[in-house]
Write a protein that holds these residues in place. Sequence first.
Motif, PDB file in Angstrom:
ATOM      1  N   ASP A 154      -1.930  84.652  12.417  1.00 34.65           N
ATOM      2  CA  ASP A 154      -2.931  83.825  11.744  1.00 34.65           C
ATOM      3  C   ASP A 154      -2.290  82.926  10.690  1.00 34.65           C
ATOM      4  O   ASP A 154      -2.731  81.789  10.474  1.00 34.65           O
ATOM      5  CB  ASP A 154      -3.996  84.708  11.096  1.00 34.65           C
ATOM      6  CG  ASP A 154      -4.937  85.320  12.134  1.00 34.65           C
ATOM      7  OD1 ASP A 154      -4.953  84.813  13.272  1.00 34.65           O
ATOM      8  OD2 ASP A 154      -5.632  86.290  11.800  1.00 34.65           O
ATOM      9  N   LEU A 155      -1.254  83.444  10.032  1.00 35.47           N
ATOM     10  CA  LEU A 155      -0.546  82.634   9.051  1.00 35.47           C
ATOM     11  C   LEU A 155       0.134  81.451   9.726  1.00 35.47           C
ATOM     12  O   LEU A 155       0.103  80.316   9.241  1.00 35.47           O
ATOM     13  CB  LEU A 155       0.490  83.481   8.304  1.00 35.47           C
ATOM     14  CG  LEU A 155       1.154  82.858   7.086  1.00 35.47           C
ATOM     15  CD1 LEU A 155       0.118  82.534   6.020  1.00 35.47           C
ATOM     16  CD2 LEU A 155       2.235  83.776   6.532  1.00 35.47           C
ATOM     17  N   THR A 380      -5.623  85.921   1.517  1.00 32.93           N
ATOM     18  CA  THR A 380      -4.893  84.662   1.387  1.00 32.93           C
ATOM     19  C   THR A 380      -5.495  83.547   2.236  1.00 32.93           C
ATOM     20  O   THR A 380      -5.173  82.383   2.047  1.00 32.93           O
ATOM     21  CB  THR A 380      -3.418  84.844   1.784  1.00 32.93           C
ATOM     22  OG1 THR A 380      -3.344  85.256   3.152  1.00 32.93           O
ATOM     23  CG2 THR A 380      -2.750  85.873   0.901  1.00 32.93           C
ATOM     24  N   PHE A 381      -6.363  83.910   3.175  1.00 33.04           N
ATOM     25  CA  PHE A 381      -6.954  82.899   4.056  1.00 33.04           C
ATOM     26  C   PHE A 381      -8.288  82.419   3.495  1.00 33.04           C
ATOM     27  O   PHE A 381      -9.083  83.216   3.009  1.00 33.04           O
ATOM     28  CB  PHE A 381      -7.181  83.475   5.459  1.00 33.04           C
ATOM     29  CG  PHE A 381      -5.920  83.949   6.136  1.00 33.04           C
ATOM     30  CD1 PHE A 381      -5.071  83.058   6.758  1.00 33.04           C
ATOM     31  CD2 PHE A 381      -5.591  85.301   6.142  1.00 33.04           C
ATOM     32  CE1 PHE A 381      -3.915  83.497   7.384  1.00 33.04           C
ATOM     33  CE2 PHE A 381      -4.432  85.746   6.756  1.00 33.04           C
ATOM     34  CZ  PHE A 381      -3.593  84.839   7.376  1.00 33.04           C
ATOM     35  N   LEU A 382      -8.536  81.135   3.616  1.00 33.52           N
ATOM     36  CA  LEU A 382      -9.833  80.590   3.200  1.00 33.52           C
ATOM     37  C   LEU A 382     -10.904  80.849   4.244  1.00 33.52           C
ATOM     38  O   LEU A 382     -12.079  81.006   3.917  1.00 33.52           O
ATOM     39  CB  LEU A 382      -9.712  79.077   2.958  1.00 33.52           C
ATOM     40  CG  LEU A 382      -8.957  78.638   1.705  1.00 33.52           C
ATOM     41  CD1 LEU A 382      -8.882  77.120   1.645  1.00 33.52           C
ATOM     42  CD2 LEU A 382      -9.619  79.176   0.444  1.00 33.52           C
ATOM     43  N   PHE A 552     -14.625  78.158  -7.327  1.00 31.78           N
ATOM     44  CA  PHE A 552     -13.859  78.499  -6.131  1.00 31.78           C
ATOM     45  C   PHE A 552     -14.059  79.955  -5.706  1.00 31.78           C
ATOM     46  O   PHE A 552     -13.987  80.282  -4.526  1.00 31.78           O
ATOM     47  CB  PHE A 552     -12.370  78.238  -6.358  1.00 31.78           C
ATOM     48  CG  PHE A 552     -12.006  76.776  -6.410  1.00 31.78           C
ATOM     49  CD1 PHE A 552     -12.083  75.985  -5.276  1.00 31.78           C
ATOM     50  CD2 PHE A 552     -11.611  76.192  -7.600  1.00 31.78           C
ATOM     51  CE1 PHE A 552     -11.752  74.641  -5.324  1.00 31.78           C
ATOM     52  CE2 PHE A 552     -11.280  74.848  -7.662  1.00 31.78           C
ATOM     53  CZ  PHE A 552     -11.354  74.068  -6.521  1.00 31.78           C
ATOM     54  N   GLY A 553     -14.263  80.839  -6.665  1.00 28.91           N
ATOM     55  CA  GLY A 553     -14.480  82.248  -6.354  1.00 28.91           C
ATOM     56  C   GLY A 553     -13.282  82.934  -5.727  1.00 28.91           C
ATOM     57  O   GLY A 553     -13.442  83.826  -4.886  1.00 28.91           O
ATOM     58  N   PHE A 554     -12.072  82.568  -6.129  1.00 26.49           N
ATOM     59  CA  PHE A 554     -10.881  83.205  -5.580  1.00 26.49           C
ATOM     60  C   PHE A 554     -10.738  84.621  -6.134  1.00 26.49           C
ATOM     61  O   PHE A 554     -11.037  84.877  -7.300  1.00 26.49           O
ATOM     62  CB  PHE A 554      -9.627  82.399  -5.928  1.00 26.49           C
ATOM     63  CG  PHE A 554      -9.551  81.054  -5.256  1.00 26.49           C
ATOM     64  CD1 PHE A 554      -9.963  80.900  -3.941  1.00 26.49           C
ATOM     65  CD2 PHE A 554      -9.067  79.943  -5.931  1.00 26.49           C
ATOM     66  CE1 PHE A 554      -9.892  79.659  -3.310  1.00 26.49           C
ATOM     67  CE2 PHE A 554      -8.991  78.711  -5.318  1.00 26.49           C
ATOM     68  CZ  PHE A 554      -9.409  78.570  -3.998  1.00 26.49           C
ATOM     69  N   PRO A 555     -10.222  85.554  -5.322  1.00 25.71           N
ATOM     70  CA  PRO A 555     -10.060  86.928  -5.801  1.00 25.71           C
ATOM     71  C   PRO A 555      -8.920  87.091  -6.793  1.00 25.71           C
ATOM     72  O   PRO A 555      -8.793  88.137  -7.423  1.00 25.71           O
ATOM     73  CB  PRO A 555      -9.766  87.711  -4.507  1.00 25.71           C
ATOM     74  CG  PRO A 555      -9.177  86.706  -3.585  1.00 25.71           C
ATOM     75  CD  PRO A 555      -9.860  85.408  -3.893  1.00 25.71           C
ATOM     76  N   VAL A 624      -5.752  70.821   2.669  1.00 28.67           N
ATOM     77  CA  VAL A 624      -6.170  70.846   4.078  1.00 28.67           C
ATOM     78  C   VAL A 624      -5.602  72.067   4.791  1.00 28.67           C
ATOM     79  O   VAL A 624      -6.071  72.424   5.873  1.00 28.67           O
ATOM     80  CB  VAL A 624      -5.739  69.563   4.819  1.00 28.67           C
ATOM     81  CG1 VAL A 624      -6.303  68.332   4.144  1.00 28.67           C
ATOM     82  CG2 VAL A 624      -4.218  69.471   4.949  1.00 28.67           C
ATOM     83  N   ILE A 625      -4.602  72.714   4.196  1.00 26.14           N
ATOM     84  CA  ILE A 625      -4.051  73.947   4.775  1.00 26.14           C
ATOM     85  C   ILE A 625      -4.896  75.104   4.253  1.00 26.14           C
ATOM     86  O   ILE A 625      -4.965  75.328   3.041  1.00 26.14           O
ATOM     87  CB  ILE A 625      -2.576  74.134   4.388  1.00 26.14           C
ATOM     88  CG1 ILE A 625      -1.758  72.922   4.842  1.00 26.14           C
ATOM     89  CG2 ILE A 625      -2.013  75.398   5.020  1.00 26.14           C
ATOM     90  CD1 ILE A 625      -0.313  72.953   4.407  1.00 26.14           C
ATOM     91  N   PRO A 626      -5.558  75.865   5.132  1.00 21.74           N
ATOM     92  CA  PRO A 626      -6.550  76.851   4.680  1.00 21.74           C
ATOM     93  C   PRO A 626      -5.955  78.148   4.141  1.00 21.74           C
ATOM     94  O   PRO A 626      -6.225  79.248   4.625  1.00 21.74           O
ATOM     95  CB  PRO A 626      -7.360  77.113   5.956  1.00 21.74           C
ATOM     96  CG  PRO A 626      -6.376  76.918   7.067  1.00 21.74           C
ATOM     97  CD  PRO A 626      -5.469  75.806   6.614  1.00 21.74           C
TER      98      PRO A 626
END
Length: 687
Positions: A154-155, A380-382, A552-555, A624-626
Amino acid sequence: MLRRLLPALLVLVWILGAGPLGQFAGKLGDVASNDSTTFLPASAESTEVAKLQKGFEQSGASPAVIVWETAGPVTAAQRDAAAGALKSLAGSPDARGAASPPIPAPDGRALQAIVPLRADLAEPDQAIDRLRAAARKVPGTTVSITGPAALRADLGGAFAGIDGILLGVALGVVLLILLLVYRSVLLPLVVVFGAVLALGLASAIVYQLAEHGVLDLNGQTQGIMFILVVGAATDYALLLAVRVREELAGGGPAREAVRHAWRRSLAPIAASAGTVAAGLLTLLFSDLNSNRALGPVAAIGVGCALLSALTFLPAALALLGRAAYWPSRDLSRGRGLWERLGALIARAPRRIWIVTAVVLAAFAAFLPLLKADGIAQTDTFLNPEPSVQGQKALARHFPAGSGSPVVIITREGAVQQVAKAVQADPAVSEVRPTMDGDRPKVVDGRVELSATLKVAADGRAAEDAVARLRHDLRAVPGGDVLVGGYTATEYDTLRTAERDRTVIVPIALAVVLLILILLLRALVAPLVLIATVALSYAATLGVAALAFDGPFGFPGSDPVVPLFGFVFLVALGVDYNIFLMTRVREEAAEHGTREGVVRGLVATGGVITSAGVVLAATFGALSVIPLVFLVQISFIVAFGVLLDTLAVRSLLVPALVHDLGDRAWWPGRLARRARPEKEPVDAASGR
């Protein structure tokens, strides 16, 4: 005759020489690796374990975990079908050893199997797709695949097409901004074309170095290089283009205008590029191979951008002449706003820098809220990637660490004591040795144990378990125990990143300060500039802390995020400092420091602002990179560059230097001028 032909020859050399090299930008993915183990220093414990694992079965393997979920209890037919699907994988070129048998979940509503895939697969996403196709042959089940192999796939998918998508977005944004700002047709096209040529040259050099093992390249380094080359090439091109426009406004021939502008621009552009490269090269002090590689890769990109700006662009402008700025007729326009701002600063410099500094300090007060102690790999993934969904499915029915065990290497004589100590840890579900028939396999007097965790292998609780195990197992006499595996690799990466941040930040500040002292031939002004850059960086991280935790709500953030943000903002912030202060120094030598500040601001304000907007837009294209990491870097650098351009470089620095007057150049020659300057204006009255 040769002088007339030289511009055409330079343009031809670039087009024919660097043009074909653009193909290497699309080939960098072939020599890039996203395997986190390869980025660790040789001294990391998990790296030592990875080396020792080569002697055991399934070395060089990256486990993929298949999870079959059922609506009701698993039937015998479903177990048989799962076993058949796994048997069909025997002999697959993707696998490194045999798959485990299907293992029923304690709740009876799922099966799992661990398939060791080759860790060196060039296209892991395709291997996962083939695995998923085989697993779907089990009727009445929902199939999910997770584990390190699936995460890696996935990365890789997140970085897929990075050369086309990222470059297209960055160049499109730059071209649009240049068209709007400069209102000319050819100049933006020439600037963008020069950036593309620089990127092609940089890509070819980096490709050769990566292919021959000189440096390690990964997707994030590749993406950052693309953005940096485009942004730097555009910045340097704009500085030269504005100087050429000033010369053309005087009515002279185009070739002479370009020659004079080139001479006047050479020092600040070269100094700026040298400072950016030196700041980025401080990443060589990192213990992470991925960080160490970014330093020279980025420096190569900046060097190629400099070469393009100082050779291709002036040659193209000499050939085009005034047509480069068409349809604009007034080549001296665009100074009105900066003249008014300069007059405002001249009236009340102290009031302006104090107010600006207080506002920045207020933003910086939120810096402690930034959570930069790492996030789970699955966070780490959006987007909801399949491996993340698979991890959730696994956790619903099995110990969450299944498929990504902690690997323990110990001496043969201490196996039982070590196994007992590992099993006593509250986060460990089970521990078992790697077997050779009916007995543990021994390699060079060592035995490998695998500990399955009850918690997700990529979470904070798993990392805490690794830390506890390392601490507790040191007490086992004669064990010589090493703890590694997927979770340990992530843990070591985080700790190393924290160490890098502590070491590199002061080194970068010292290097940049030294360069500024040599360039400006003073001590006070460089110290002031470094202080403003540090304040701008702290304010940017304060705003980032609010944004990441709010909209953004990032962890959380990886520890390398503030480090990369620091290196880029310090290097690029000093970049604009050099643009401004070299012009101020030039003007101060003739008109005095206070008038020189105003003249320097008027002359450079437009180009610095334009360059800042372009650079912020190019770094914004990283979003643009998720991936959370790159989106955070994108925000920090883009916002920081804009803050630095619009507030620090336009208000704080000019007002501070104006307030200091000739003292800013102490102990240099300009601080000892024979004629005294006017006294500073009164901050309260503004007169």
